[in-house]
Design an enzyme around this catalytic site. Structure first.
Site, mmCIF file in Angstrom:
data_model
loop_
_atom_site.group_PDB
_atom_site.id
_atom_site.type_symbol
_atom_site.label_atom_id
_atom_site.label_comp_id
_atom_site.label_asym_id
_atom_site.label_seq_id
_atom_site.Cartn_x
_atom_site.Cartn_y
_atom_site.Cartn_z
ATOM 1 N N HIS A 166 23.358 -36.109 46.163
ATOM 2 C CA HIS A 166 24.084 -37.273 46.394
ATOM 3 C C HIS A 166 24.384 -37.453 47.871
ATOM 4 O O HIS A 166 25.335 -36.942 48.345
ATOM 5 C CB HIS A 166 25.397 -37.336 45.663
ATOM 6 C CG HIS A 166 26.166 -38.530 45.623
ATOM 7 N ND1 HIS A 166 26.356 -39.197 44.468
ATOM 8 C CD2 HIS A 166 26.233 -39.378 46.494
ATOM 9 C CE1 HIS A 166 26.966 -40.253 44.658
ATOM 10 N NE2 HIS A 166 26.823 -40.650 45.824
ATOM 11 N N HIS A 168 24.395 -40.353 51.203
ATOM 12 C CA HIS A 168 23.654 -41.702 51.441
ATOM 13 C C HIS A 168 23.172 -41.746 53.044
ATOM 14 O O HIS A 168 23.729 -41.308 53.768
ATOM 15 C CB HIS A 168 24.925 -42.548 51.568
ATOM 16 C CG HIS A 168 25.522 -42.865 50.291
ATOM 17 N ND1 HIS A 168 25.133 -43.927 49.377
ATOM 18 C CD2 HIS A 168 26.494 -42.102 49.514
ATOM 19 C CE1 HIS A 168 25.846 -44.001 48.282
ATOM 20 N NE2 HIS A 168 26.522 -42.765 48.184
ATOM 21 N N ASP A 170 22.840 -44.166 55.117
ATOM 22 C CA ASP A 170 23.703 -44.839 56.100
ATOM 23 C C ASP A 170 25.015 -44.211 56.208
ATOM 24 O O ASP A 170 25.611 -44.898 57.171
ATOM 25 C CB ASP A 170 23.584 -46.342 55.490
ATOM 26 C CG ASP A 170 23.867 -46.523 54.109
ATOM 27 O OD1 ASP A 170 23.662 -45.871 53.230
ATOM 28 O OD2 ASP A 170 24.885 -47.281 53.865
ATOM 29 N N GLY A 327 28.237 -49.034 45.537
ATOM 30 C CA GLY A 327 29.149 -50.198 45.883
ATOM 31 C C GLY A 327 30.413 -50.042 44.838
ATOM 32 O O GLY A 327 30.540 -49.184 44.475
ATOM 33 N N HIS A 354 26.825 -44.232 40.136
ATOM 34 C CA HIS A 354 28.142 -44.071 40.725
ATOM 35 C C HIS A 354 29.281 -44.313 39.448
ATOM 36 O O HIS A 354 29.143 -45.573 39.190
ATOM 37 C CB HIS A 354 28.589 -44.970 41.996
ATOM 38 C CG HIS A 354 27.972 -44.449 43.181
ATOM 39 N ND1 HIS A 354 26.720 -44.612 43.570
ATOM 40 C CD2 HIS A 354 28.504 -43.622 44.143
ATOM 41 C CE1 HIS A 354 26.531 -43.734 44.559
ATOM 42 N NE2 HIS A 354 27.610 -43.277 45.119
ATOM 43 N N GLU A 357 34.750 -42.456 40.080
ATOM 44 C CA GLU A 357 35.210 -41.986 40.800
ATOM 45 C C GLU A 357 36.498 -42.957 41.101
ATOM 46 O O GLU A 357 37.777 -42.578 40.836
ATOM 47 C CB GLU A 357 34.463 -42.470 42.228
ATOM 48 C CG GLU A 357 34.849 -42.152 43.655
ATOM 49 C CD GLU A 357 33.856 -42.575 44.635
ATOM 50 O OE1 GLU A 357 32.895 -43.305 44.334
ATOM 51 O OE2 GLU A 357 34.051 -42.165 45.721
ATOM 52 N N ASP A 444 27.704 -36.611 49.937
ATOM 53 C CA ASP A 444 28.089 -38.163 49.971
ATOM 54 C C ASP A 444 27.669 -38.858 51.405
ATOM 55 O O ASP A 444 26.853 -39.626 51.466
ATOM 56 C CB ASP A 444 29.420 -38.504 49.531
ATOM 57 C CG ASP A 444 29.709 -39.633 48.927
ATOM 58 O OD1 ASP A 444 28.504 -40.486 48.523
ATOM 59 O OD2 ASP A 444 30.617 -40.108 48.602
HETATM 60 ZN ZN LIG Z 1 27.962 -42.050 47.016
#
Ligand SMILES: [Zn+2]
Length: 475
Positions: A166, A168, A170, A327, A354, A357, A444
């Protein structure tokens, strides 16, 4: 107003230097964050936040820098510490003098009663900057063992073969790359100093201000709208994983957020794959091979998830290994994207979601039982279904997650920043591991959260009772 915010001191070892400044001089740690290049951004300050200058403790790299440690001002006094409590500081330094810090040259720290100025370390300001009173090198055995253990553990952990599931794309750019690419495309950043930008990201992520947190992604996404930007960030992504000891990674990103420069969705995916392939080739050539698969994300607040699902299927033999829905969780349930999930299930394509969380059990339940996810991104809130962690008695959903071996992609540092967990020590990953859940450790967003896989593992070892052996078994 202008002031000198930081003065750099070259030090031998971060932890040793931190111990000197915090224990002997009573400074506080203002920042201690890993950098993507394996170094750390360590700042110590003498007073409360925002009230004075800080010292940036920079670990010496190479012989030239190492040679400056202990002699950074050519024998002159390195810095002057003013205090409003001379007796307190004098007592602290006197106490510290009874212990020993590495002595270098003729350095010393002298309380100066007449001026109420504590003059710290002639010829040093190094790490450790010299004895408050010159004493022979004589660390106690316990001190030496502690110092050795810290260093060895970090090194051992870095070398462990790791997997990250996991992460990202970006959220993990190199600060210097963001600066250079932003300059090329004319995007304005909060600062054009890479170190300052890294600090800005870390601060924004820890501010507790969601607007600031989201703004951080705007700057990385702004430089990922061109072929050049995507190629470079993808290649560097792989190289950074390799440097972190990762041997298998799954990178995720939302192609629909990278089309503002005119690239089509397939062109975005092709370009990222090209960059990843270049990174994998370089990593292999350097003797640190790493395999990276891609998860394409649909954005839960938009309506292109079905299109992205098609993209996943189209590129399944070209390095894309799955799908995710990302998102803001709040108000955007994954079931809004059922068409995408049903298509992927028909095509035998795995996906993660996701969930658990920002939102609790209903989001996890929906991700698994309505959408059919095979893994859960984060999932920390599954503990809501385990009222008494000590007893190990599971609710039905928690039982399902554990017994069906649903992998939870847990990201401790990120969870602290978003408020999904309160501390590393109490992060649910440890209790869930002990209860037999299939937990995985992840970063993350490495830039935004100022972390690496090595750091995440180190934090668990230092603060949550994990051992290096547990990390090795758990990878
Ligand atoms: Zn994430």
């Amino acid at each position: 107003m202008r002031r000198i915010a930081l003065v750099t001191l070259v030090v031998v070892d971060y932890d040793e230097a931190i111990r000197f400044y915090t224990e002997a001089l009573g400074f506080r740690i203002a920042e201690d964050a890993p950098r993507p290049d394996g170094l750390r951004w360590v700042v110590v300050e003498p007073g409360s936040p925002g009230t004075g200058s800080g010292l940036l403790l920079a670990r010496a790299e190479g012989a030239a820098q190492a040679g400056r440690v202990g002699d950074q001002t050519g024998g002159r006094v390195g810095f002057f510490l003013h205090t409003d409590d001379f007796a307190r500081d004098h007592a602290r330094m006197a106490a510290a003098a009874s212990r020993s810090w590495r002595s270098r040259g003729t350095s010393r720290t002298e309380p100066s009663p007449s001026s109420r100025t504590c003059t710290a370390t002639a010829g040093t300001c190094s790490s450790p900057p010299a004895d408050p009173v010159p004493t022979p090198v004589n660390h106690s055995l316990k001190e030496r063992l502690a110092m050795t253990a810290t260093r060895v553990d970090a090194d051992v952990i870095r070398r462990l073969p790791k997997a990250v599931l996991h992460d990202h794309l970006d959220g993990g750019l190199r600060p210097a790359t963001v600066v250079e690419l932003a300059d090329a495309v004319g995007h304005t950043l909060p600062t054009t100093d890479p170190a300052g930008l890294a600090a800005w990201y870390y601060e924004a992520a820890n501010s507790g201000d969601l607007v600031r947190y989201i703004a951080t992604f705007e700057h990385t996404l702004a430089v990922m709208q061109t072929r050049e930007g995507l190629l470079r960030t993808a290649e560097e992504y792989v190289l950074d994983l390799a440097a972190d000891g990762v041997v298998y990674g799954e990178v995720r990103y939302a192609p629909e957020l990278m089309v503002r420069g005119g690239l089509t969705l397939p062109e975005v995916v092709e370009t990222v794959q090209e960059g990843l392939a270049a990174g994998m080739a370089k990593a292999a050539a350097a003797g640190t091979p790493v395999r990276v698969g891609t998860l394409l994300c649909g954005m839960r607040m938009f309506d292109r998830s079905r299109e992205i699902a098609d993209l996943v299927v189209a590129f399944r033999d070209a390095g894309v290994v799955g799908f995710d829905i990302a998102g803001a969780e709040d108000g955007f349930p994954p079931a809004d994207h059922l068409a995408a999930f049903e298509h992927l299930r028909r095509e035998n394509v795995p996906f993660t979601i996701h969930a658990g969380e920002a939102h609790g059990l209903p989001s996890i339940h929906q991700a698994l039982q309505v959408c059919g996810a095979q893994r859960i991104g984060h999932g920390v809130r599954i503990t809501d279904d385990i009222p008494d962690l000590a007893s190990g008695k599971l609710g039905r959903l928690a039982g399902w997650v554990r017994d069906r071996r649903v992998a939870l992609e847990m990201c401790p540092t990120s969870n602290l920043q978003t408020g999904a967990a309160t501390s590393i020590a109490e992060h649910p990953i440890t209790a869930l591991k002990d209860l037999g859940f299939r937990v995985t450790l992840n970063t993350d967003n490495r830039l935004v959260s100022g972390t690496t896989m090595t750091r995440e593992m180190s934090l668990l070892v230092e603060q949550a009772g994990w051992t290096v052996e547990t990390c090795a078994r758990s990878r």
